[in-house]
Design a protein around this motif. Sequence first.
Motif, short mmCIF file in Angstrom:
data_model
loop_
_atom_site.label_atom_id
_atom_site.label_comp_id
_atom_site.label_asym_id
_atom_site.label_seq_id
_atom_site.Cartn_x
_atom_site.Cartn_y
_atom_site.Cartn_z
N ALA A 38 0.86 -1.19 0.00
CA ALA A 38 0.00 0.00 0.00
C ALA A 38 0.89 1.24 0.00
O ALA A 38 1.78 1.36 0.84
N LEU A 39 0.67 2.12 -0.97
CA LEU A 39 1.43 3.37 -1.10
C LEU A 39 0.49 4.52 -0.74
O LEU A 39 -0.51 4.74 -1.43
N PHE A 40 0.81 5.22 0.33
CA PHE A 40 -0.02 6.34 0.76
C PHE A 40 0.48 7.63 0.12
O PHE A 40 1.67 7.78 -0.10
N SER A 41 -0.44 8.56 -0.15
CA SER A 41 0.01 9.87 -0.61
C SER A 41 -0.51 10.94 0.34
O SER A 41 -1.59 10.79 0.92
N GLY A 42 0.29 11.98 0.50
CA GLY A 42 -0.13 13.13 1.29
C GLY A 42 -0.06 12.96 2.79
O GLY A 42 -0.74 13.68 3.52
N ILE A 43 0.75 12.02 3.29
CA ILE A 43 0.94 11.96 4.73
C ILE A 43 2.41 12.27 5.07
O ILE A 43 3.30 11.99 4.28
N ASN A 44 2.60 12.89 6.23
CA ASN A 44 3.94 13.23 6.73
C ASN A 44 4.74 14.08 5.75
O ASN A 44 5.93 13.89 5.57
N VAL A 45 4.04 15.01 5.09
CA VAL A 45 4.72 15.91 4.16
C VAL A 45 4.75 17.30 4.80
O VAL A 45 3.70 17.84 5.15
N GLY A 46 5.94 17.85 4.95
CA GLY A 46 6.08 19.20 5.48
C GLY A 46 5.45 19.40 6.84
O GLY A 46 4.90 20.46 7.13
N GLY A 47 5.51 18.37 7.68
CA GLY A 47 4.99 18.48 9.04
C GLY A 47 3.47 18.43 9.15
O GLY A 47 2.91 18.69 10.21
#
Length: 184
Positions: A8-17
């Motif tokens: 599973a590839l998640f997008s938009g988590i843990n980006v720029g705090g």
Amino acid sequence: MSATVFVALFSGINVGGNRIVKMAELRAFFEELGFTDVASYVQSGNVVFRAKKGDAVTLTKQLEAAFEKKWGFHSRIMVRDLGWFERLVSENPYPEVAGDPTKLHAYTLERQPTADEIARLAEKCTGPESFEVKGDVLYLKAPDGLGKSVFANLIPRVLKVPGTARNWRSVLALLEMAGKAGAK
């Protein structure tokens, strides 16, 4: 019936705090849903797991709904099986840069782009980069690295096919992890 290995590839988590999700909590979340051999890789949200039933489409819907309920925001999740990852690596059109993972990225796309969508993107590819689409994967060769690539920033807006990118080091690490899980 044996369990199938998925990634599973998640997008938009843990980006720029923002939208912080701890990997330990994410692994526990998968285990609570009944998945086994759960392992994560780096903070951007990559999870290898085994599922006794369901295909990539069903598992994607299940995970997105459960994730949003637990964390309170939507993360687009791409679920792919081990065979898909094996093809992704074996079909790499840029083997000459595979040894430098900062220069090669794979975008997992929600669907295969149309010829028109690919042509629109090709018009914007005027820098040092080159790309190739094979099925639901866009391979991007960025000789100066992704961080300096103007073209890489255009891909989501121009292609308009939702996707999530991983550098080649992550791709190879996930294939290795999925392969080990599959060998059990």
